[in-house]
Design a protein around this motif. Structure first.
Motif, PDB file in Angstrom:
ATOM      1  N   UNK A 592       0.860  -1.181   0.000  1.00  8.43           N
ATOM      2  CA  UNK A 592       0.000   0.000   0.000  1.00  8.43           C
ATOM      3  C   UNK A 592       0.897   1.231   0.000  1.00  8.43           C
ATOM      4  N   UNK A 593       0.296   2.381  -0.232  1.00 12.18           N
ATOM      5  CA  UNK A 593       1.043   3.632  -0.193  1.00 12.18           C
ATOM      6  C   UNK A 593       0.467   4.520   0.904  1.00 12.18           C
ATOM      7  N   UNK A 594       1.354   5.166   1.609  1.00 11.23           N
ATOM      8  CA  UNK A 594       0.971   6.156   2.609  1.00 11.23           C
ATOM      9  C   UNK A 594       1.749   7.419   2.259  1.00 11.23           C
ATOM     10  N   UNK A 595       1.054   8.534   2.139  1.00 12.56           N
ATOM     11  CA  UNK A 595       1.732   9.758   1.738  1.00 12.56           C
ATOM     12  C   UNK A 595       1.100  10.987   2.350  1.00 12.56           C
ATOM     13  N   UNK A 596       1.734  12.112   2.113  1.00 15.57           N
ATOM     14  CA  UNK A 596       1.197  13.390   2.587  1.00 15.57           C
ATOM     15  C   UNK A 596       1.700  14.490   1.667  1.00 15.57           C
ATOM     16  N   UNK A 597       0.921  15.557   1.579  1.00 16.66           N
ATOM     17  CA  UNK A 597       1.366  16.734   0.851  1.00 16.66           C
ATOM     18  C   UNK A 597       0.722  17.955   1.489  1.00 16.66           C
ATOM     19  N   UNK A 598       1.289  19.096   1.227  1.00 16.79           N
ATOM     20  CA  UNK A 598       0.789  20.338   1.806  1.00 16.79           C
ATOM     21  C   UNK A 598      -0.040  21.065   0.766  1.00 16.79           C
ATOM     22  N   UNK A 599      -1.343  21.079   0.955  1.00 14.84           N
ATOM     23  CA  UNK A 599      -2.218  21.801   0.052  1.00 14.84           C
ATOM     24  C   UNK A 599      -2.012  23.302   0.272  1.00 14.84           C
ATOM     25  N   UNK A 600      -1.865  24.073  -0.805  1.00 14.66           N
ATOM     26  CA  UNK A 600      -1.572  25.505  -0.638  1.00 14.66           C
ATOM     27  C   UNK A 600      -2.682  26.277   0.071  1.00 14.66           C
ATOM     28  N   UNK A 601      -3.902  25.756   0.055  1.00 12.35           N
ATOM     29  CA  UNK A 601      -5.025  26.461   0.668  1.00 12.35           C
ATOM     30  C   UNK A 601      -5.392  25.899   2.036  1.00 12.35           C
ATOM     31  N   UNK A 602      -5.307  24.567   2.188  1.00 12.95           N
ATOM     32  CA  UNK A 602      -5.832  23.921   3.387  1.00 12.95           C
ATOM     33  C   UNK A 602      -4.778  23.274   4.285  1.00 12.95           C
ATOM     34  N   UNK A 603      -3.515  23.300   3.867  1.00 13.48           N
ATOM     35  CA  UNK A 603      -2.481  22.750   4.720  1.00 13.48           C
ATOM     36  C   UNK A 603      -2.264  21.260   4.511  1.00 13.48           C
ATOM     37  N   UNK A 661      -3.692   1.734  10.171  1.00 15.86           N
ATOM     38  CA  UNK A 661      -4.362   2.848  10.846  1.00 15.86           C
ATOM     39  C   UNK A 661      -3.402   3.585  11.780  1.00 15.86           C
ATOM     40  N   UNK A 662      -2.584   2.824  12.485  1.00 15.71           N
ATOM     41  CA  UNK A 662      -1.601   3.419  13.381  1.00 15.71           C
ATOM     42  C   UNK A 662      -0.619   4.304  12.600  1.00 15.71           C
ATOM     43  N   UNK A 663      -0.168   3.808  11.432  1.00 11.82           N
ATOM     44  CA  UNK A 663       0.767   4.584  10.606  1.00 11.82           C
ATOM     45  C   UNK A 663       0.108   5.850  10.052  1.00 11.82           C
ATOM     46  N   UNK A 664      -1.152   5.748   9.661  1.00 13.85           N
ATOM     47  CA  UNK A 664      -1.872   6.919   9.147  1.00 13.85           C
ATOM     48  C   UNK A 664      -1.946   8.008  10.207  1.00 13.85           C
ATOM     49  N   UNK A 665      -2.266   7.617  11.438  1.00 15.28           N
ATOM     50  CA  UNK A 665      -2.401   8.600  12.520  1.00 15.28           C
ATOM     51  C   UNK A 665      -1.049   9.190  12.917  1.00 15.28           C
ATOM     52  N   UNK A 666       0.009   8.371  12.864  1.00 12.24           N
ATOM     53  CA  UNK A 666       1.359   8.896  13.133  1.00 12.24           C
ATOM     54  C   UNK A 666       1.765   9.899  12.049  1.00 12.24           C
ATOM     55  N   UNK A 667       1.424   9.576  10.804  1.00 10.07           N
ATOM     56  CA  UNK A 667       1.752  10.488   9.705  1.00 10.07           C
ATOM     57  C   UNK A 667       0.974  11.791   9.844  1.00 10.07           C
ATOM     58  N   UNK A 668      -0.290  11.692  10.236  1.00 11.28           N
ATOM     59  CA  UNK A 668      -1.109  12.887  10.456  1.00 11.28           C
ATOM     60  C   UNK A 668      -0.461  13.792  11.498  1.00 11.28           C
ATOM     61  N   UNK A 669       0.036  13.205  12.570  1.00 13.05           N
ATOM     62  CA  UNK A 669       0.702  13.986  13.619  1.00 13.05           C
ATOM     63  C   UNK A 669       2.010  14.584  13.100  1.00 13.05           C
ATOM     64  N   UNK A 670       2.773  13.797  12.334  1.00 13.58           N
ATOM     65  CA  UNK A 670       4.066  14.255  11.809  1.00 13.58           C
ATOM     66  C   UNK A 670       3.894  15.500  10.931  1.00 13.58           C
ATOM     67  N   UNK A 671       2.981  15.455   9.963  1.00 17.25           N
ATOM     68  CA  UNK A 671       2.856  16.578   9.030  1.00 17.25           C
ATOM     69  C   UNK A 671       2.153  17.772   9.677  1.00 17.25           C
TER      70      UNK A 671
END
Length: 705
Positions: A592-603, A661-671
């Motif tokens: 699976x892929x887990x990722x993040x990006x910074x939206x210019x309007x919403x963070x 789910x644990x990784x998703x929540x850790x990533x949410x906290x990281x970014x």
């Protein structure tokens, strides 16, 4: 802001600045609508060129009105709007609706005029709706205010509608009138120079006349504030919201250094906001009203088990197919219900779901079927279909629907198919609060929307999870990497250090810069291993021939090292090469892929989906705004097609979804804690069978100041 908007929506006195007697003018339309609509307050036309407007005394200016004014409706040329607002402010006016166009929507000088309007409104504490809007309507019997240039006053109802587009409002009003759909509030807010959609939602949250909120949006002013207010409406006020957001086009997608960035089109953030706030998103105006009237008039279903009653086989099959497509379940009746149906229906009727009461069905046959089916504990809602045939008593059948559903708290949606022959029956249904749809598929989609909302409101942990991590260590890494530059790409080796500090399951690895390091590294990590090029100039390593898998010995590792360096130089001769990463080969699992990006309007936004090298082809991904609830992490996994793979198929065991789910929540906290992370990929994240966790097999991070 809610109290200030109340001055706009519930004024005891209104001054219409620019009121006119001239046929075809907006000024005439607005003052006429206020009069014809039965406005319960006092009206003051303002026009220096006439003594009266529509037989009401006119005043040269706001200052000349001797009484207190609550609301000013402004219909004057754009260049003088700010002057009128200033005069209103000095008079103590609390609210204004600026209908005038010619502001930022036309660019150039219009932008400056709108900025001046905003400054004046803030200086005097005036809440302003508009400019460039249709106006506002409040159907409350104590107000009866139609301060707009719409063609008519809508029917009263419990649905509020807010829209950025004024022209769309007039079409919606006409369409709703044809379907006898009523509104509590109808607000066109145009350019939202002051009052925006968030302010209006906050106001409607506490409006006792409003049970359902519909909205047409072109953008959202503040994603996180919108999310906060919408969640309050959904979970605390318990008011369903349905949104039509224009601009789904992927034209806004940008060139990006990560899979996540390239997959995040211009609309991803809006989808995420709507999902996380419990808002149902639609693509068409008819869906907006189809769903809205169902929510407004019928109770929510407990679950997704639906019954279909029809007097024609074809429409029943169409409804069944549509139900399966939209995630509904065709209810299995109890034996007791089947016995009752068998008793009251002719032998040729079908007593299974969908129930076919046959073309010659009388209203008695419909009534018995609806009643028996709704009383079945295995049924959560029903769709009643009628096709007009020579022997069909349409009006009588419409009359039995509310009687059969009486005191049963389950939704019933109808599809009396056609326009002319069924029109009298439809009037009976609508009068009794039973929505009718021209075709069965529309009724099914509306029911599915109610089921989704009901499901969204039931379950899940609506709390933020906070992990004990080394935030300061990551902050120092980022500070160092961005010390002398605006952006910095981190290779997997560097990215893994950050991920480790946040508790991600990173595989053992070692950076090799000389073949002499291979024996010690192989011993420390343990074979088999994978080897990868580490270069900030080579982002997609597979494309460069920079990855070799399943290496089982020191000799194979030496050969792989040389081959990877050779391929990298051939791929990009001037690439800066930091070395070759030797990493423990991940066990067998689902990628699976887990990722993040910074939206210019919403963070910051987090992405999850099916991973591997074909992720951009499959595009099976889901996005959420960070930070997110545990519930959001659960649901973003379930909304992907790959969720079925994770549940276990063809003899494969279920995957460790809790680890994802644990990784998703850790990533949410990281970014969330490190806004300098512009893009981040963990692709693939290898997920093992249930209880065995997962491993980050590859990662990359792009930092920006």
């Amino acid at each position: 802001m809610s109290n200030q908007i109340d001055a706009i929506m519930n004024p005891k006195s209104i001054a219409v600045v620019g009121a006119s007697n001239r046929p075809g003018s907006v000024g005439l339309a607005v003052i006429s609508n206020l009069i014809k609509g039965g406005y319960q307050g006092v009206l003051y036309p303002v026009n220096p060129k006439t003594q009266s407007v529509q037989s009401i005394k006119s005043y040269p200016s706001l200052s000349d009105i001797p009484d207190q004014i609550d609301l000013a409706v402004i219909i004057v040329p754009a260049k003088v709007v700010s002057n009128v607002l200033e005069e209103a402010g000095k008079k103590g006016v609390k609210g204004a609706v600026v209908i005038t166009a010619g502001f930022k929507e036309v660019g150039g000088e219009g932008v400056e005029l709108e900025n001046k309007l905003r400054e004046t409104a803030h200086e005097y504490g005036i809440s302003v709706i508009g400019p460039n809007c249709l106006g506002v309507i409040n159907n409350d019997a104590h107000i009866r205010m139609n301060a707009s240039f719409a063609t008519k006053m809508p029917l009263p109802g419990n649905i509020a509608f807010i829209s950025q587009s004024g022209a769309l409002c007039t079409s919606v009003l006409d369409y709703a009138d044809g379907r006898h759909i009523g509104f509590s509030k109808f607000i066109s807010f145009g350019n939202k120079a002051d009052v925006n959609e968030i302010d209006l939602l906050n106001y409607l949250k506490d409006d006792p006349e409003t049970d359902v909120i519909l909205m047409y949006l072109e953008d959202i002013s503040d994603g996180h504030k919108f999310l906060e207010v919408a969640r309050d409406i959904a979970w605390n006020a318990r008011k369903p919201m349905i949104a039509l957001k224009s601009g789904r086009s992927a034209a806004g997608a940008r060139a990006a250094a990560s899979h996540t960035g390239s997959l995040a089109g211009s609309d991803s953030a809006y989808d995420a906001i709507f999902r996380q706030s419990g808002i149902q998103r639609v693509d068409r105006i008819d869906e907006l009203l189809d769903y809205g009237v169902a929510f407004a008039q019928q109770p929510l279903p407990e679950n997704n088990r639906i019954a279909i009653i029809t007097n024609a086989g074809g429409p029943g099959i169409m409804a069944t197919d549509a139900a399966i497509r939209t995630g509904l379940e065709i209810a299995e009746f109890s034996e007791a219900t089947k016995e009752k149906l068998k008793r009251d229906l002719p032998p040729t009727a079908s007593i299974n779901n969908p129930v076919d009461v046959i073309g010659d069905a009388t209203h008695e046959r419909y009534e018995a079927s609806i009643r028996h089916i709704l009383l079945d504990e295995n049924v959560d809602g029903a769709i009643v279909i009628l096709t007009p045939q020579a022997m069909t008593d349409i009006v009588e059948t419409a009359q039995v629907v509310p009687r059969a559903a009486e005191l049963i708290n389950k939704p019933v949606l109808c599809s009396f198919m056609g326009i002319v022959d069924v029109s009298e029956g439809i009037k009976v249904l609508e009068k009794n609060g039973f929505p009718n749809y021209a075709f069965p598929e529309q009724a099914v989609r509306a029911m599915a929307s109610m089921v989704r909302y009901s499901d969204h409101m039931k379950y899940g942990d609506r709390d933020y999870v906070h992990y004990d991590v080394n935030e300061e260590a990551v902050r120092e890494i980022i500070r160092t990497k961005l010390k002398d530059r605006d952006s910095s790409y981190l290779t997997q080796q560097e990215a893994n250090v950050i991920l480790k500090h946040y508790g991600f399951p990173v595989l053992p690895s070692k950076l090799i810069t000389d073949v002499k390091q291979i024996p010690d590294a192989g011993k420390e990590i343990g074979y088999p291993v994978v080897m990868k090029i580490m270069s900030p100039d080579i982002v997609h390593k597979f494309d460069a021939g920079g990855v070799i898998l399943k290496i089982h010995s020191d000799e194979e590792a030496r050969q792989a090292y040389e081959k990877i360096l050779e391929n990298a130089r051939a791929y990009k001769a001037d690439a800066k090469i930091e070395g070759v990463l030797m990493e423990k080969m991940a066990g067998k699992g689902i990628e699976v892929i887990l990722g993040a990006f910074k939206d210019p309007k919403f963070g910051p936004m987090v992405m999850f989906g099916l991973g591997g090298t074909f992720v951009e082809v499959m595009k099976d991904v889901s996005f959420r705004l960070a930070p997110m609830w545990k519930l959001s992490a659960e649901r973003m996994i379930k909304t992907t097609k790959s969720y079925k793979l994770l549940q276990g198929v063809r003899g494969n065991p279920p995957s460790d979804i809790e680890a994802i789910q644990d990784c998703i929540l850790r990533l949410s906290q990281l970014v969330t804690e490190h806004p300098e992370i512009a893009e981040l990929d963990m692709n693939p994240l290898i997920v093992y069978p249930e209880g065995q966790g997962c491993s980050v097999a590859d990662s990359r991070i792009l930092l920006k100041k």
